[in-house]
Design a protein around this motif. Structure first.
Motif, PDB file in Angstrom:
ATOM      1  N   ASP A   1      23.504  -4.429  23.235  1.00 30.01           N
ATOM      2  CA  ASP A   1      23.338  -2.989  23.068  1.00 30.01           C
ATOM      3  C   ASP A   1      21.897  -2.586  23.372  1.00 30.01           C
ATOM      4  O   ASP A   1      21.068  -2.460  22.481  1.00 30.01           O
TER       5      ASP A   1
ATOM      6  N   ILE B   1      24.476 -11.977  17.933  1.00 29.48           N
ATOM      7  CA  ILE B   1      24.553 -10.958  18.987  1.00 29.48           C
ATOM      8  C   ILE B   1      23.589 -11.276  20.129  1.00 29.48           C
ATOM      9  O   ILE B   1      23.936 -11.147  21.305  1.00 29.48           O
ATOM     10  N   SER B   2      22.371 -11.698  19.796  1.00 25.79           N
ATOM     11  CA  SER B   2      21.407 -11.989  20.870  1.00 25.79           C
ATOM     12  C   SER B   2      21.878 -13.147  21.750  1.00 25.79           C
ATOM     13  O   SER B   2      21.503 -13.230  22.922  1.00 25.79           O
TER      14      SER B   2
ATOM     15  N   SER C   1      10.429  -5.146  18.870  1.00 22.18           N
ATOM     16  CA  SER C   1      11.032  -4.193  17.934  1.00 22.18           C
ATOM     17  C   SER C   1      10.647  -2.753  18.248  1.00 22.18           C
ATOM     18  O   SER C   1      11.395  -1.820  17.947  1.00 22.18           O
TER      19      SER C   1
ATOM     20  N   TYR D   1      13.452  -1.932  20.647  1.00 25.96           N
ATOM     21  CA  TYR D   1      14.848  -2.276  20.355  1.00 25.96           C
ATOM     22  C   TYR D   1      15.162  -2.267  18.853  1.00 25.96           C
ATOM     23  O   TYR D   1      16.178  -2.805  18.427  1.00 25.96           O
TER      24      TYR D   1
ATOM     25  N   ASP E   1      16.382  -0.305  16.691  1.00 25.13           N
ATOM     26  CA  ASP E   1      17.627   0.270  16.165  1.00 25.13           C
ATOM     27  C   ASP E   1      18.867  -0.415  16.718  1.00 25.13           C
ATOM     28  O   ASP E   1      19.994   0.046  16.485  1.00 25.13           O
ATOM     29  N   THR E   2      18.696  -1.515  17.439  1.00 23.93           N
ATOM     30  CA  THR E   2      19.845  -2.189  18.056  1.00 23.93           C
ATOM     31  C   THR E   2      20.319  -3.358  17.209  1.00 23.93           C
ATOM     32  O   THR E   2      19.528  -3.991  16.487  1.00 23.93           O
ATOM     33  N   GLU E   3      21.606  -3.646  17.300  1.00 22.80           N
ATOM     34  CA  GLU E   3      22.154  -4.819  16.622  1.00 22.80           C
ATOM     35  C   GLU E   3      21.581  -6.098  17.222  1.00 22.80           C
ATOM     36  O   GLU E   3      21.438  -7.103  16.526  1.00 22.80           O
ATOM     37  N   PHE E   4      21.258  -6.030  18.507  1.00 21.60           N
ATOM     38  CA  PHE E   4      20.636  -7.173  19.187  1.00 21.60           C
ATOM     39  C   PHE E   4      19.342  -7.584  18.485  1.00 21.60           C
ATOM     40  O   PHE E   4      19.127  -8.757  18.143  1.00 21.60           O
ATOM     41  N   ASP E   5      18.463  -6.612  18.226  1.00 23.31           N
ATOM     42  CA  ASP E   5      17.184  -6.908  17.592  1.00 23.31           C
ATOM     43  C   ASP E   5      17.379  -7.378  16.153  1.00 23.31           C
ATOM     44  O   ASP E   5      16.717  -8.315  15.686  1.00 23.31           O
ATOM     45  N   LYS E   6      18.310  -6.752  15.451  1.00 25.84           N
ATOM     46  CA  LYS E   6      18.536  -7.095  14.046  1.00 25.84           C
ATOM     47  C   LYS E   6      19.105  -8.500  13.872  1.00 25.84           C
ATOM     48  O   LYS E   6      18.952  -9.110  12.806  1.00 25.84           O
ATOM     49  N   SER E   7      19.748  -9.007  14.914  1.00 26.64           N
ATOM     50  CA  SER E   7      20.383 -10.324  14.790  1.00 26.64           C
ATOM     51  C   SER E   7      19.419 -11.485  14.965  1.00 26.64           C
ATOM     52  O   SER E   7      19.760 -12.629  14.663  1.00 26.64           O
TER      53      SER E   7
END
Length: 662
Positions: free
Chosen positions: A389, A490-491, A540, A543, A545-551
């Protein structure tokens, strides 16, 4: 932008150019026609056996389907073992390159050439203006394919005073169909590029062609034409002209190439060794580390992509053609079973800021580059490409990707040793001093002296200015740290390299490479926790706000290295220049006079510099080192004259003389 040819196949299966309403070769037997008109009428069967040099250069106007090249390649393979020839250069010009699918279809007519045709089609380049160097048989056969108008392409070729070309195939569509090509300027350029007594052959007997060639300095005569054609014209240049493209201060002084030392240990070093090896020349390597790729070439994953701009200036030409050459070279290594981790998954340049968006829009709007090289993508398309994302559009370089620099450096080194084994390598050997004596160059470490060498190549990255002779080259270090961050669920899906201000790679062994920091004028290789924080915060920033970064997990480790650069962001290759020598020889430039130069002394003759690749060595080192080695062997050069001058060590001194800063 280069446009592909629009063609159709007639009832005989012969390709016909729609724009010129002319066939690419004879309906009867195009291969026999090619062999008779060009190969035999240039007397090449005999010349291939008696040529005094180790390489032979054929130049052609109008590449078309490549039939003339393929026939010459086949006949080169058939030379006898007593021939002195080792390498065949074939330079060809094409304004409207045919599409790959049309090329494959056209060449099906010649099953006897199918093995060569397949190799040509495998390496056939994109429709990008400039010179594409294609190499076959480990560099024994070289095709320099210039896309663009022959009238503007020929003057871009760098060459020495005594010329370059041994034989001309004056081909192309008939003069009545293609009058723009058949001009006096073409015949004059042919003469300028020719070796003394170079020959030519052409299918036409048109009087104005014969008279134009005679005016340019060629002796001409009519001979029997092929098949139903009554006459054709052949001839020879009486004397090579003194004309040359390269100014004196950008000439490469030639050495003896008898005994060669290289100081370094990264990707450029291995590529330099390889380009000597494919010409049958051994080298001796001195590396201060215990193994290869411990400097700027030591990252786990390095992105491979060109730095393109919205205009086709020197940087864009340099990076685009370097990138395409590097891809062909790396693929050749992989096909030969040399092992290095890599993935041609593409590189996604993300428009993360307004400035980036404007830059990317300018490139896309320029229409300079084929979409197979670089193309605009929307945010939706970018998400589909990346498989994560990401909220940004941008540009996609689908042929790019990543490689493991240490493994690639080792693979190129191994390939060089397989070609001319054994090269000699001294690890854990720090060369501290260079000294030129009567019999050559000597290299001195703390405990030993090595020599004599006719040529020394300083390819030592940020340490390239450590010697007395190289201290004024003007290099500076830019420290960068790459962090290795734990992949998340996700990443892990990331399927391309993404670039924001830095870069982020698909996961390898459960980790991504993330970075890199940019510390000007630092040569420290120390890893710092603060740089890991900086890399993470930068990712960060774009990115968060992305699920990619949070993972993503934690930073597990990092590597720091020094990119070595020059102020003009271009590598430097060639003989080390002496500042006082340059000023003495070319002081008239400061007076606005580009003539009446004094003789240059070359106090460092035989000492060469190969450095300044910055963060783009994976993209540029293969072709840059090929260009340098070709120049030392008086062979055709893959870069244009303007790029050649931009790489030369004299450039910074000459610019300062022009600006009266010296």
């Amino acid at each position: 932008m280069i446009s592909n040819a629009q063609i159709h196949f007639n009832d005989s299966g012969t390709p016909v150019a729609d724009n010129f309403d002319d066939v690419y070769f004879s309906n009867d037997d195009g291969l026999a026609e090619s062999n008779y008109v060009f190969f035999e009428q240039n007397n090449l069967p005999e010349r291939f056996e008696s040529h005094p040099r180790r390489h032979f250069v054929i130049a052609e106007t109008g590449f078309g389907t490549g039939l003339n090249f393929l026939n010459s390649w086949r006949r080169f393979q058939q030379r006898t073992p007593t021939s002195n020839l080792e390498r065949l250069y074939f330079i060809s010009f094409e304004k409207y390159p045919i599409k790959l699918e049309d090329l494959r279809q056209a060449l099906k007519a010649w099953p006897s050439l199918s093995d060569l045709s397949e190799q040509l089609c495998e390496k056939y380049p994109l429709a990008l203006q400039g010179c594409h160097r294609l190499e076959f048989e480990n560099g024994k056969v070289i095709l320099d394919l210039w896309f663009g108008d022959v009238q503007t392409s020929m003057p871009q070729i760098a060459y020495k005073k005594c010329g370059l070309v041994d034989a001309w195939y004056l081909d192309g569509f008939a003069p009545s169909k293609n009058p723009d090509m058949w001009q006096q300027s073409l015949f004059d350029s042919m003469a300028h590029l020719s070796q003394s007594h170079a020959t030519f052959a052409t299918f036409t007997a048109a009087g104005f062609v014969r008279r134009g060639l005679q005016q340019a300095g060629f002796e001409c005569k009519k001979v029997k034409g092929y098949g139903r054609k009554r006459e054709m014209v052949v001839g020879q240049l009486a004397n090579a002209t003194a004309h040359q493209t390269t100014p004196a201060y950008f000439q490469q002084n030639k050495g003896s190439l008898k005994n060669i030392a290289i100081i370094g240990g990264g990707i450029a070093t291995s590529c330099l060794m390889y380009n000597f090896a494919k010409r049958g020349v051994k080298t001796t390597l001195f590396c201060e580390d215990s193994m290869l790729a411990q400097g700027a070439s030591h990252n786990r994953q390095g992105a491979v992509y060109p730095n393109l701009q919205g205009e086709f200036g020197i940087p864009s030409e340099f990076y685009a053609h370097s990138f395409l050459y590097a891809l062909r070279f790396y693929q050749t290594l992989a096909n030969q079973n040399y092992q290095f981790a890599h993935q041609w998954c593409g590189v996604l340049l993300q428009s993360v800021t307004d400035a980036k968006k404007q830059q990317h829009h300018k490139i896309a709007a320029s229409s300079l580059y084929p979409h197979q090289l670089i193309k605009p993508v929307s945010a939706t398309q970018a998400q589909e490409i990346a498989n994560i994302d990401t909220p940004y559009g941008g540009l996609f370089i689908e042929q790019g990707g990543w490689v493991s620099p240490p493994e690639l450096t080792q693979a190129v080194y191994d390939a060089a040793n397989d070609l001319v084994a054994p090269n000699s390598t001294h690890f854990n050997t720090c060369i501290e001093k260079l000294e030129r004596k009567q019999d050559g160059w000597y290299l001195k470490s703390k405990d030993a002296e090595f020599g004599a060498f006719s040529e020394v190549f300083v390819c030592a990255g940020e340490h390239s200015d450590r010697f007395e002779q190289t201290k004024d080259i003007g290099i500076h270090g830019v420290r960068g740290q790459v962090s290795h961050i734990e992949a998340g669920d996700i990443s892990q899906r990331l399927s391309t390299v993404i670039c924001h201000k830095g870069y982020f790679t698909p996961s390898q062994s459960g980790e991504h490479c993330m970075g890199a920091t940019f510390d000007k004028h630092s040569k420290s290789r120390d890893v710092t926790e603060q740089d890991n924080i900086t890399n993470r915060e930068q990712l960060s920033q774009f990115y968060k706000d992305t699920e990619f970064d949070k993972s993503l997990g934690q930073v597990k480790s990092a590597k720091a290295a020094v990119r070595c650069c020059f102020n003009d962001h271009t590598p430097m290759i060639g003989q080390v220049q002496d500042k006082a020598d340059i000023i003495q020889a070319y002081q008239n430039i400061g007076k606005g006079k580009f003539y009446d130069f004094a003789e240059q002394e070359y106090p460092h003759e035989g000492l060469h510099i190969v450095t300044g690749f910055g963060a783009r060595g994976l993209c540029t080192a293969p072709m840059v080192t090929e260009h340098l080695v070709a120049s030392l062997f008086d062979e055709p050069l893959p870069y244009s004259e303007r790029v050649h001058e931009a790489l030369h060590p004299s450039r910074l001194y000459i610019r300062n003389l022009i600006r009266n800063k010296i």
